[in-house]
Scaffold this motif. Structure first.
Motif, PDB file in Angstrom:
ATOM      1  N   LEU A 135     -13.788  13.597  26.428  1.00 29.57           N
ATOM      2  CA  LEU A 135     -13.825  12.290  25.774  1.00 29.57           C
ATOM      3  C   LEU A 135     -13.993  12.439  24.267  1.00 29.57           C
ATOM      4  O   LEU A 135     -13.390  11.697  23.488  1.00 29.57           O
ATOM      5  N   PHE A 136     -14.799  13.406  23.860  1.00 28.99           N
ATOM      6  CA  PHE A 136     -15.051  13.600  22.425  1.00 28.99           C
ATOM      7  C   PHE A 136     -13.769  13.961  21.686  1.00 28.99           C
ATOM      8  O   PHE A 136     -13.545  13.512  20.555  1.00 28.99           O
ATOM      9  N   THR A 137     -12.924  14.771  22.295  1.00 28.43           N
ATOM     10  CA  THR A 137     -11.702  15.215  21.609  1.00 28.43           C
ATOM     11  C   THR A 137     -10.736  14.066  21.340  1.00 28.43           C
ATOM     12  O   THR A 137      -9.849  14.181  20.496  1.00 28.43           O
ATOM     13  N   LYS A 138     -10.918  12.956  22.042  1.00 29.37           N
ATOM     14  CA  LYS A 138     -10.062  11.790  21.805  1.00 29.37           C
ATOM     15  C   LYS A 138     -10.540  10.967  20.606  1.00 29.37           C
ATOM     16  O   LYS A 138      -9.849  10.055  20.159  1.00 29.37           O
ATOM     17  N   LYS A 139     -11.721  11.319  20.104  1.00 28.59           N
ATOM     18  CA  LYS A 139     -12.326  10.542  19.028  1.00 28.59           C
ATOM     19  C   LYS A 139     -11.713  10.858  17.672  1.00 28.59           C
ATOM     20  O   LYS A 139     -11.626   9.989  16.804  1.00 28.59           O
ATOM     21  N   TYR A 140     -11.306  12.130  17.488  1.00 22.15           N
ATOM     22  CA  TYR A 140     -10.801  12.577  16.183  1.00 22.15           C
ATOM     23  C   TYR A 140      -9.393  13.138  16.324  1.00 22.15           C
ATOM     24  O   TYR A 140      -8.977  13.581  17.401  1.00 22.15           O
ATOM     25  N   ASP A 141      -8.679  13.193  15.178  1.00 23.69           N
ATOM     26  CA  ASP A 141      -7.362  13.825  15.185  1.00 23.69           C
ATOM     27  C   ASP A 141      -7.515  15.341  15.118  1.00 23.69           C
ATOM     28  O   ASP A 141      -8.618  15.878  14.999  1.00 23.69           O
ATOM     29  N   GLU A 142      -6.390  16.045  15.211  1.00 21.96           N
ATOM     30  CA  GLU A 142      -6.408  17.502  15.302  1.00 21.96           C
ATOM     31  C   GLU A 142      -7.072  18.148  14.097  1.00 21.96           C
ATOM     32  O   GLU A 142      -7.818  19.134  14.215  1.00 21.96           O
ATOM     33  N   GLN A 143      -6.799  17.583  12.898  1.00 24.72           N
ATOM     34  CA  GLN A 143      -7.395  18.143  11.689  1.00 24.72           C
ATOM     35  C   GLN A 143      -8.921  18.040  11.718  1.00 24.72           C
ATOM     36  O   GLN A 143      -9.640  18.995  11.415  1.00 24.72           O
ATOM     37  N   LEU A 144      -9.420  16.869  12.124  1.00 25.43           N
ATOM     38  CA  LEU A 144     -10.863  16.680  12.189  1.00 25.43           C
ATOM     39  C   LEU A 144     -11.497  17.578  13.248  1.00 25.43           C
ATOM     40  O   LEU A 144     -12.563  18.166  13.030  1.00 25.43           O
TER      41      LEU A 144
ATOM     42  N   PHE B 291       0.879  -1.178   0.000  1.00 28.32           N
ATOM     43  CA  PHE B 291       0.000   0.000   0.000  1.00 28.32           C
ATOM     44  C   PHE B 291       0.916   1.228   0.000  1.00 28.32           C
ATOM     45  O   PHE B 291       1.558   1.539   1.003  1.00 28.32           O
ATOM     46  N   ILE B 292       0.984   1.905  -1.161  1.00 33.43           N
ATOM     47  CA  ILE B 292       1.847   3.082  -1.300  1.00 33.43           C
ATOM     48  C   ILE B 292       1.007   4.340  -1.088  1.00 33.43           C
ATOM     49  O   ILE B 292       0.038   4.583  -1.801  1.00 33.43           O
ATOM     50  N   ASP B 293       1.409   5.123  -0.090  1.00 34.23           N
ATOM     51  CA  ASP B 293       0.712   6.377   0.242  1.00 34.23           C
ATOM     52  C   ASP B 293       1.773   7.473   0.276  1.00 34.23           C
ATOM     53  O   ASP B 293       2.277   7.842   1.335  1.00 34.23           O
ATOM     54  N   GLU B 294       2.079   8.011  -0.877  1.00 36.00           N
ATOM     55  CA  GLU B 294       3.237   8.897  -1.046  1.00 36.00           C
ATOM     56  C   GLU B 294       3.181  10.130  -0.144  1.00 36.00           C
ATOM     57  O   GLU B 294       4.186  10.543   0.427  1.00 36.00           O
ATOM     58  N   HIS B 295       1.979  10.693   0.021  1.00 40.13           N
ATOM     59  CA  HIS B 295       1.858  11.942   0.792  1.00 40.13           C
ATOM     60  C   HIS B 295       1.349  11.702   2.225  1.00 40.13           C
ATOM     61  O   HIS B 295       1.023  12.663   2.920  1.00 40.13           O
ATOM     62  N   THR B 296       1.252  10.461   2.622  1.00 36.19           N
ATOM     63  CA  THR B 296       0.803  10.041   3.976  1.00 36.19           C
ATOM     64  C   THR B 296      -0.608  10.514   4.320  1.00 36.19           C
ATOM     65  O   THR B 296      -1.000  10.548   5.488  1.00 36.19           O
ATOM     66  N   ASP B 297      -1.400  10.836   3.316  1.00 37.30           N
ATOM     67  CA  ASP B 297      -2.762  11.321   3.592  1.00 37.30           C
ATOM     68  C   ASP B 297      -3.677  10.209   4.102  1.00 37.30           C
ATOM     69  O   ASP B 297      -4.677  10.492   4.774  1.00 37.30           O
ATOM     70  N   ALA B 298      -3.361   8.950   3.758  1.00 41.37           N
ATOM     71  CA  ALA B 298      -4.236   7.830   4.141  1.00 41.37           C
ATOM     72  C   ALA B 298      -3.739   7.099   5.372  1.00 41.37           C
ATOM     73  O   ALA B 298      -4.263   6.040   5.733  1.00 41.37           O
ATOM     74  N   GLU B 299      -2.745   7.671   6.067  1.00 45.95           N
ATOM     75  CA  GLU B 299      -2.166   6.984   7.221  1.00 45.95           C
ATOM     76  C   GLU B 299      -3.202   6.752   8.327  1.00 45.95           C
ATOM     77  O   GLU B 299      -3.097   5.808   9.106  1.00 45.95           O
ATOM     78  N   PHE B 300      -4.219   7.586   8.362  1.00 44.56           N
ATOM     79  CA  PHE B 300      -5.240   7.482   9.419  1.00 44.56           C
ATOM     80  C   PHE B 300      -6.004   6.162   9.372  1.00 44.56           C
ATOM     81  O   PHE B 300      -6.620   5.758  10.359  1.00 44.56           O
ATOM     82  N   ILE B 301      -5.956   5.483   8.226  1.00 40.28           N
ATOM     83  CA  ILE B 301      -6.763   4.279   8.071  1.00 40.28           C
ATOM     84  C   ILE B 301      -6.047   3.024   8.569  1.00 40.28           C
ATOM     85  O   ILE B 301      -6.650   1.948   8.671  1.00 40.28           O
ATOM     86  N   LEU B 302      -4.775   3.143   8.935  1.00 39.12           N
ATOM     87  CA  LEU B 302      -3.989   1.955   9.266  1.00 39.12           C
ATOM     88  C   LEU B 302      -4.521   1.215  10.494  1.00 39.12           C
ATOM     89  O   LEU B 302      -4.507  -0.014  10.539  1.00 39.12           O
ATOM     90  N   ASP B 303      -4.942   1.962  11.481  1.00 35.61           N
ATOM     91  CA  ASP B 303      -5.448   1.293  12.690  1.00 35.61           C
ATOM     92  C   ASP B 303      -6.657   0.423  12.375  1.00 35.61           C
ATOM     93  O   ASP B 303      -6.846  -0.649  12.979  1.00 35.61           O
ATOM     94  N   ILE B 304      -7.475   0.870  11.433  1.00 31.86           N
ATOM     95  CA  ILE B 304      -8.652   0.081  11.060  1.00 31.86           C
ATOM     96  C   ILE B 304      -8.236  -1.122  10.229  1.00 31.86           C
ATOM     97  O   ILE B 304      -8.733  -2.241  10.431  1.00 31.86           O
ATOM     98  N   LEU B 305      -7.298  -0.931   9.300  1.00 32.70           N
ATOM     99  CA  LEU B 305      -6.822  -2.051   8.480  1.00 32.70           C
ATOM    100  C   LEU B 305      -6.154  -3.118   9.348  1.00 32.70           C
ATOM    101  O   LEU B 305      -6.251  -4.320   9.065  1.00 32.70           O
TER     102      LEU B 305
END
Length: 750
Positions: A162-171, A22-36
């Motif tokens: 608790l809610f702030t732990k649900k999403y990353d800083e960008q979200l 799985f090539i993610d050149e700009h690391t934009d999809a790194e957030f999905i790794l925990d689910i995968l």
């Protein structure tokens, strides 16, 4: 949704191989790794050393069925040790995540989505766990639909940390921006709790002026209906009221009717009550108020914050007293009370409970209620002459008329209206019969309890002696006596169970008006115990009482009656006893009846009490319908879930003289042709000694026409009663007494 798309693309590679790159050149999809990683074995390889290490780990495990995903930020041409996997197995190469998303949306929905890169990636993160409808909304409505604020705001304000732990800083930044847009303010970075407070303040402000944003109002409705988030509402409301006690939104100088009918502010309801109280005698204005009252009464949000008194106000204001004028007999007065007027007593009791410490609110409603009482009392006392009680010997009549296993609850001070509250709460699965008993005068516990237990008309102050009298009158019937609080799921051995409950009268006499807050608990006790009794083998449960009560509420000195009396007398709050006939009390009800040294009883024709040293509020002893019309309620089991196959003990004679430690029970199931459709019945045996349960058997099955035997030991007892009960309904099918003969031992009779 993006998680499903990525999994589908990886599974296509895994259909032929167990390793996918799985090539993610700009690391934009790194957030999905925990689910995968929950589905696949994910490895990171962002350098030559990491590539070599991953290749070693994978090849060391082969052969294996584990699916390996190698995630890398390196472009394909820069790969060294895992380049072979890309060439042989295939790889998922996402150079620009936003283009990947656009392509997936177009393929799935045949729609183009036009959003900036950052918003599109944010939307992808939020899409995890959602379906295609989420992307369809984004295509049509744009970035405003990235977060469903109706769903996200409630968990946020409930627990911001608790809610702030649900999403990353960008979200979170995107979410905060959307929230500030909703609040109509510029986005400024601030603590999550501060923003949550601002959301709730905006919500409450809107409700207070009937101009609440539709999203915030929806969040408010869901908040009050949510078990998960209910704990935070009261905290926010208390905080808001403390900060806004003098604010314009809740200022009494504003139009108090210009507010959302589903608001949570009890102080607004109190202002409404005061305003309606001022108009309560103006029949032209009442219909306008009733429209608002009906809306508020039906508001689930008001009920959720325990604002329930509008139903009682509605009962008072909707009552039409014109029909009272048509009453022409005592029987018609009784019927009118039990059909209509008792509801006023319930309503005013509830209002007393809520507002007795707020006389400026309560006073006009009390006055209105007492006016209606006076109108009805004019008829009641007009036809009271010749009054006859039918309370004497009521327990004996119930016993004589019922051969089944029954329970009788004898309450103390259970007014008819209070009993009706109980009847509303007991399950409709039971057949309910509503009747009345007319109490004796004066309506006092010692007098009326004696009437209930003792058919000879005598008065006995000791409860145990009353019970002894009833037992002696029924030598062939087994009667158990218990406190209602001691009733449990196990039926006692007696055919008749009499349960006493004195809490209402005891609390009323000791606490007067302060006792009112405990009455709902008494209603719950009656409800639960009636249900328990019916489910533990009693075919019927009766509820009766010695007398009712009146609530005199707030009183001035002018309200208290000070009669002029001659001779020896005793003045109580609701009655007077005298030795001599009183010529000066012609306006009161006179009953010639001897008690101790007294010969005459006098009762007021109003609800106002006689002046005594006692504390006023809760009273009885008088001749008002609230005191004399008492419940004669009965609940009965009808739709049985057990069988109708009858059974009985066939060796009862032998069981009365048993030698040895063992005794044998012979149980025969009915073989009558009337029961051809009932082939079997599940039953069990319960053993009693001195009316106390000492054991029970396992459940066993009786079959039509067959005899079943069960053998037991005396276990040190000389006399045991055995009852045969249905396993499901606990209905008593038969019982037998087993007596041990200690004089001789024949080695067993069976």
């Amino acid at each position: 949704m993006i998680d499903l798309w990525l999994k589908e693309d990886l599974e296509e590679i895994f259909s032929k191989n167990i390793v996918a790159v799985f090539i993610d050149e700009h690391t934009d999809a790194e957030f999905i790794l925990d689910i995968l990683n929950k589905t696949f074995n994910v490895h990171r390889a962002n350098s030559e050393i990491e590539e070599l290490h991953v290749k070693y780990l994978i090849e060391k495990e082969q052969p294996t069925a584990t699916k390996h995903v190698i995630y890398t930020n390196l472009v394909k041409d820069d790969l060294k040790y895992i380049r072979e996997y890309c060439e042989v197995n295939g790889c998922l190469d996402i150079r620009h995540l936003e283009n990947y998303i656009k392509g997936k949306v177009h393929k799935a929905l045949n729609l183009n989505i036009n959003m900036p890169k950052d918003e599109l990636i944010t939307a992808a993160k939020v899409s995890i766990g959602k379906d295609l409808s989420y992307w369809m909304d984004l295509c049509h409505k744009g970035a405003s639909e990235i977060f469903d604020l109706e769903k996200e705001l409630l968990p946020f304000i409930h627990d911001p940390a608790l809610f702030t732990k649900k999403y990353d800083e960008q979200l979170l930044t995107t979410f905060y921006q959307k929230v500030n847009e909703l609040l109509g303010q510029e986005y400024i970075k601030k603590p999550a709790q501060t923003l949550a407070d601002e959301i709730v303040a905006k919500m409450f402000d809107g409700l207070a002026c009937d101009d609440c944003d539709s999203i915030l109002e929806s969040v408010y409705v869901h908040w009050l209906n949510s078990k998960e988030h209910e704990g935070s509402f009261e905290k926010y409301l208390t905080n808001y009221l403390s900060k806004n006690s003098n604010a314009n939104v809740l200022d009494s100088n504003n139009d108090i009717w210009n507010i959302n009918v589903n608001h949570p502010f009890k102080l607004i309801d109190e202002q409404w009550l005061k305003a309606i109280g001022q108009d309560i005698n103006n029949k032209a204005l009442i219909p306008n108020h009733l429209a608002r009252i009906t809306q508020r009464d039906q508001s689930k949000q008001a009920q959720s914050v325990n604002i329930t008194f509008w139903a009682d106000v509605k009962v008072l204001l909707e009552f039409d007293d014109k029909d009272i004028g048509y009453l022409s007999t005592r029987e018609e007065c009784i019927e009118f009370y039990t059909k209509y007027f008792y509801k006023l007593d319930t309503a005013i009791r509830n209002l007393y409970t809520e507002f007795l410490n707020t006389p400026e609110i309560l006073a006009p409603y009390q006055d209105y209620y007492k006016h209606l009482v006076d109108v009805f009392f004019d008829k009641w006392f007009k036809y009271l002459e010749g009054y006859q009680e039918n309370q004497t010997g009521i327990l004996q009549r119930i016993i004589n008329e019922n051969s089944q296993k029954i329970a009788i609850i004898v309450g103390d001070g259970v007014a008819y209206e209070l009993a009706c509250e109980v009847s509303k709460k007991v399950s409709d699965n039971f057949k309910f019969t509503n009747d009345i008993i007319m109490a004796d005068l004066p309506s006092l516990t010692v007098n009326n309890m004696s009437r209930i237990y003792m058919a000879n008309g005598m008065v006995d102050k000791v409860q145990k002696k009353r019970e002894t009298y009833l037992t002696k009158q029924n030598p062939s019937s087994d009667i158990d006596y218990v406190l209602l609080d001691d009733v449990n799921n196990e039926a006692l051995s007696g055919q008749y169970l009499i349960c006493t409950y004195k809490d209402i009268d005891d609390m009323g006499d000791k606490l007067n008006n302060k006792a009112l807050k405990f009455f709902p608990q008494a209603v719950e006790t009656f409800t639960n115990k009636i249900t328990t009794l019916l489910n533990s083998g009693y075919q019927k449960v009766f509820l009766i009482t010695d007398h009712g009560f009146v609530l005199t509420g707030m009183l001035s000195e002018a309200d208290k009656i000070t009669p002029t009396l001659n001779g020896q007398n005793h003045v109580a709050e609701r009655y007077i006893r005298t030795v001599d006939k009183q010529q000066s009390l012609d306006s009161y009800v006179e009953i010639e009846k001897q008690y101790e040294e007294f010969n005459y009883n006098y009762f007021s024709k109003t609800m106002n009490p006689f002046k005594t040293p006692s504390v006023y509020g809760f009273a009885h002893g008088g001749a008002a319908p609230q005191e004399l019309i008492t419940p004669y309620f009965c609940w009965e089991r009808t739709a049985e879930t057990g069988g109708s196959l009858n059974a009985k003990f066939t060796n009862k004679a032998d069981l009365k003289n048993v030698s040895g430690e063992l005794y044998l029970l012979k149980i025969k199931a009915d073989d009558s042709e009337d029961n051809i459709f009932e082939m079997e019945r599940k039953v069990y045996l319960v053993k009693f000694c001195d009316s106390k349960p000492i054991g029970k058997s396992d459940v066993f099955t009786l079959k039509r026409g067959e005899t079943t035997t069960k053998e037991f030991t005396f276990d040190g007892n000389n006399e045991i009663e055995v009852q045969l009960l249905d396993a499901l309904t606990k209905e008593q099918l038969d019982k037998a007494v087993v007596k041990k003969n200690n004089d001789r031992d024949l080695g067993g009779l069976f």
